[in-house]
Write a protein that holds these residues in place. Structure first.
Motif, PDB file in Angstrom:
ATOM      1  N   ARG A  14       5.982 -11.117-100.810  1.00 17.84           N
ATOM      2  CA  ARG A  14       6.644 -11.565 -99.572  1.00 17.84           C
ATOM      3  C   ARG A  14       7.176 -10.358 -98.794  1.00 17.84           C
ATOM      4  NH1 ARG A  14      10.498 -16.564 -98.587  1.00 17.84           N
ATOM      5  NH2 ARG A  14      11.844 -15.730 -96.977  1.00 17.84           N
ATOM      6  N   ALA A  40       9.268  -9.224 -95.400  1.00 17.10           N
ATOM      7  CA  ALA A  40      10.238  -9.778 -94.458  1.00 17.10           C
ATOM      8  C   ALA A  40      10.530  -8.782 -93.345  1.00 17.10           C
ATOM      9  CB  ALA A  40      11.534 -10.127 -95.183  1.00 17.10           C
ATOM     10  N   ARG A  85      -1.326 -10.594 -93.510  1.00 13.36           N
ATOM     11  CA  ARG A  85      -1.814 -11.897 -93.991  1.00 13.36           C
ATOM     12  C   ARG A  85      -3.242 -11.758 -94.524  1.00 13.36           C
ATOM     13  NH1 ARG A  85       0.394 -15.937 -95.545  1.00 13.36           N
ATOM     14  NH2 ARG A  85      -0.977 -17.356 -94.498  1.00 13.36           N
ATOM     15  N   GLN A 131       2.502 -12.832 -97.871  1.00 13.01           N
ATOM     16  CA  GLN A 131       3.274 -13.850 -97.157  1.00 13.01           C
ATOM     17  C   GLN A 131       4.212 -13.067 -96.238  1.00 13.01           C
ATOM     18  OE1 GLN A 131       6.127 -15.905 -99.561  1.00 13.01           O
ATOM     19  NE2 GLN A 131       6.694 -17.317 -97.942  1.00 13.01           N
ATOM     20  N   VAL A 159       7.472 -13.251 -93.461  1.00 10.02           N
ATOM     21  CA  VAL A 159       8.548 -13.993 -92.815  1.00 10.02           C
ATOM     22  C   VAL A 159       9.224 -13.074 -91.805  1.00 10.02           C
ATOM     23  CG1 VAL A 159       8.930 -15.530 -94.763  1.00 10.02           C
ATOM     24  CG2 VAL A 159      10.272 -13.462 -94.579  1.00 10.02           C
ATOM     25  N   ALA A 201      12.559 -11.495-100.688  1.00  4.40           N
ATOM     26  CA  ALA A 201      11.633 -10.514-100.113  1.00  4.40           C
ATOM     27  C   ALA A 201      11.309  -9.437-101.145  1.00  4.40           C
ATOM     28  CB  ALA A 201      12.246  -9.889 -98.869  1.00  4.40           C
ATOM     29  N   ASP A 202      10.044  -9.124-101.240  1.00  2.00           N
ATOM     30  CA  ASP A 202       9.617  -8.008-102.087  1.00  2.00           C
ATOM     31  C   ASP A 202       9.665  -6.696-101.296  1.00  2.00           C
ATOM     32  OD1 ASP A 202       8.764  -9.455-104.555  1.00  2.00           O
ATOM     33  OD2 ASP A 202       7.424 -10.433-103.127  1.00  2.00           O
TER      34      ASP A 202
END
Length: 73
Positions: free
Chosen positions: A2, A4, A27, A32, A34, A68-69
């Protein structure tokens, strides 16, 4: 994974760490993405452009950071 992109919080800051074209690339690489609501407005990127690129728009700043990664600032 993820990724962010929160809003910049420095007064007068007009840049954004991630533009919609970058969302498409992330993507396509399987991430993912955000983005905090309104993060790109001062840079000319509205929330609809991020959604069209494949990002999820989140209004709550804490929720953008949660899970979040990688955080782009």
């Amino acid at each position: 994974m993820r990724v962010a992109a929160p809003k910049e919080n420095l007064a007068g800051e007009r840049r954004v760490a991630l533009v919609p074209e970058g969302v498409v690339k992330l993507r396509n690489a399987g991430f993912q993405v955000v983005v905090e609501a309104g993060a790109g407005l001062h840079a000319g990127c509205d929330d609809a452009a991020y959604v069209e690129a494949g990002a999820e728009i989140i209004a709550d700043p804490a929720a953008v950071w949660a899970g979040a990664d990688v955080v782009l600032k």
